[in-house]
Motif scaffolding. Structure first.
Motif, PDB file in Angstrom:
ATOM      1  N   ARG A   1       0.804  -0.946  -0.109  1.00 56.10           N
ATOM      2  CA  ARG A   1       0.286  -0.640   0.157  1.00 56.10           C
ATOM      3  C   ARG A   1       0.850   1.347  -0.386  1.00 56.10           C
ATOM      4  O   ARG A   1       0.692   1.816  -0.727  1.00 56.10           O
ATOM      5  N   ILE A   2       2.226   1.397   0.997  1.00 55.90           N
ATOM      6  CA  ILE A   2       2.358   2.057   0.921  1.00 55.90           C
ATOM      7  C   ILE A   2       3.671   2.508  -0.086  1.00 55.90           C
ATOM      8  O   ILE A   2       3.755   3.933  -0.931  1.00 55.90           O
TER       9      ILE A   2
ATOM     10  N   TRP B   1       0.679   4.123  -2.593  1.00 55.22           N
ATOM     11  CA  TRP B   1       0.718   5.112  -2.381  1.00 55.22           C
ATOM     12  C   TRP B   1       1.526   6.197  -2.973  1.00 55.22           C
ATOM     13  O   TRP B   1       1.775   7.555  -3.478  1.00 55.22           O
TER      14      TRP B   1
ATOM     15  N   ASP C   1       1.637   6.412  -7.060  1.00 59.30           N
ATOM     16  CA  ASP C   1       0.307   7.168  -7.307  1.00 59.30           C
ATOM     17  C   ASP C   1       1.132   9.350  -6.802  1.00 59.30           C
ATOM     18  O   ASP C   1       0.140  10.099  -7.457  1.00 59.30           O
TER      19      ASP C   1
ATOM     20  N   LEU D   1       1.381  10.416  -4.015  1.00 54.05           N
ATOM     21  CA  LEU D   1       1.509  11.078  -2.315  1.00 54.05           C
ATOM     22  C   LEU D   1       2.320  11.569  -1.461  1.00 54.05           C
ATOM     23  O   LEU D   1       3.763  10.649  -2.069  1.00 54.05           O
TER      24      LEU D   1
ATOM     25  N   LYS E   1       3.459  13.376   3.786  1.00 58.45           N
ATOM     26  CA  LYS E   1       2.711  13.514   4.797  1.00 58.45           C
ATOM     27  C   LYS E   1       1.449  13.153   4.671  1.00 58.45           C
ATOM     28  O   LYS E   1       0.840  12.136   5.555  1.00 58.45           O
ATOM     29  N   ASP E   2       1.058  12.625   3.309  1.00 59.51           N
ATOM     30  CA  ASP E   2      -0.135  11.999   2.599  1.00 59.51           C
ATOM     31  C   ASP E   2      -0.260  10.791   3.375  1.00 59.51           C
ATOM     32  O   ASP E   2      -1.361   9.793   3.829  1.00 59.51           O
ATOM     33  N   ILE E   3       0.686  10.107   3.280  1.00 56.21           N
ATOM     34  CA  ILE E   3       1.245   8.639   3.303  1.00 56.21           C
ATOM     35  C   ILE E   3       0.516   8.401   4.896  1.00 56.21           C
ATOM     36  O   ILE E   3       0.554   7.780   5.302  1.00 56.21           O
TER      37      ILE E   3
ATOM     38  N   ALA F   1      -0.725  10.014   6.503  1.00 54.88           N
ATOM     39  CA  ALA F   1      -2.016  10.375   7.466  1.00 54.88           C
ATOM     40  C   ALA F   1      -2.896   9.438   7.390  1.00 54.88           C
ATOM     41  O   ALA F   1      -4.148   8.994   7.421  1.00 54.88           O
ATOM     42  N   ASN F   2      -2.220   8.690   5.943  1.00 55.02           N
ATOM     43  CA  ASN F   2      -3.144   7.126   5.143  1.00 55.02           C
ATOM     44  C   ASN F   2      -2.674   6.352   6.207  1.00 55.02           C
ATOM     45  O   ASN F   2      -3.797   5.570   6.767  1.00 55.02           O
ATOM     46  N   LEU F   3      -2.018   6.319   6.892  1.00 56.38           N
ATOM     47  CA  LEU F   3      -1.750   5.081   7.559  1.00 56.38           C
ATOM     48  C   LEU F   3      -2.436   5.515   9.155  1.00 56.38           C
ATOM     49  O   LEU F   3      -1.716   4.465  10.326  1.00 56.38           O
ATOM     50  N   GLY F   4      -2.476   6.479   9.513  1.00 59.37           N
ATOM     51  CA  GLY F   4      -2.856   7.578  10.860  1.00 59.37           C
ATOM     52  C   GLY F   4      -1.372   8.179  12.088  1.00 59.37           C
ATOM     53  O   GLY F   4      -2.246   7.831  12.524  1.00 59.37           O
TER      54      GLY F   4
END
Length: 166
Positions: A17-18, A21, A24, A26, A29-31, A33-36
């Motif tokens: 997934r990383i 992303w 794509d 990202l 910072k976006d990655i 946020a996606n991971l929490g």
């Protein structure tokens, strides 16, 4: 609200997934946020966890190569193939001399020449050969450098030479 569960960053699915992303486009910072995670924590984690750093690096590498190739092609010019719909008319005469028109649409492939782009060339050269193509920033002259209170004056030539040597 309870404590957040930490993810197992050695899990192949999470690393995929990383990588996806990153591919794509990202940002870190976006990655995060996606991971929490917070961006700061993720940045530190990336430095400690080689699997995460490698997933991001390998995700971005193919995209970087594609962009690099397109900038190069745009800088030197290129040919591209395009398709266009063309309306054709067939005029047919029967044995009695009557005319009939049949219209049809065909898709044709055209070769289009894209001329070299100077801006892309400059961008390419400044990034690939910065020593040759990036202009050094001139040293600003401070007001403190200008001599004041000189009883006899100053020779401008010697002052300019001194400024250039510094």
């Amino acid at each position: 609200m309870g404590a957040k569960t930490k993810l197992d960053l050695s899990d192949k699915d999470i690393l995929k997934r990383i990588k996806g992303w990153a591919r794509d486009g990202l940002t870190d910072k976006d990655i995060a946020a996606n991971l929490g995670y917070s961006a700061t924590y993720f940045c530190a984690l990336k430095g400690k966890n080689k699997d995460v750093a490698e997933a991001i690096k390998s995700g971005r590498a193919p995209v970087d190569i594609i962009v690099e190739n397109m900038i190069f092609k745009k800088a030197v010019g290129m040919s591209i193939k395009t398709q266009q719909a063309v309306k054709l008319r067939d005029v047919i005469y029967n044995s009695e001399g009557n005319k009939s028109v049949i219209e049809r649409v065909e898709i044709v492939t055209l070769t289009q020449e894209i001329p070299p782009d100077t801006t892309a060339g400059i961008f390419w050269l400044k990034n690939r050969k910065p020593d040759q193509w990036n202009k050094p920033t001139p040293k600003p002259i401070d007001a403190d450098d200008i001599p004041k209170d000189i009883p006899k004056g100053v020779k401008i030539d010697s002052w300019i030479k001194k400024q250039i040597e510094e």
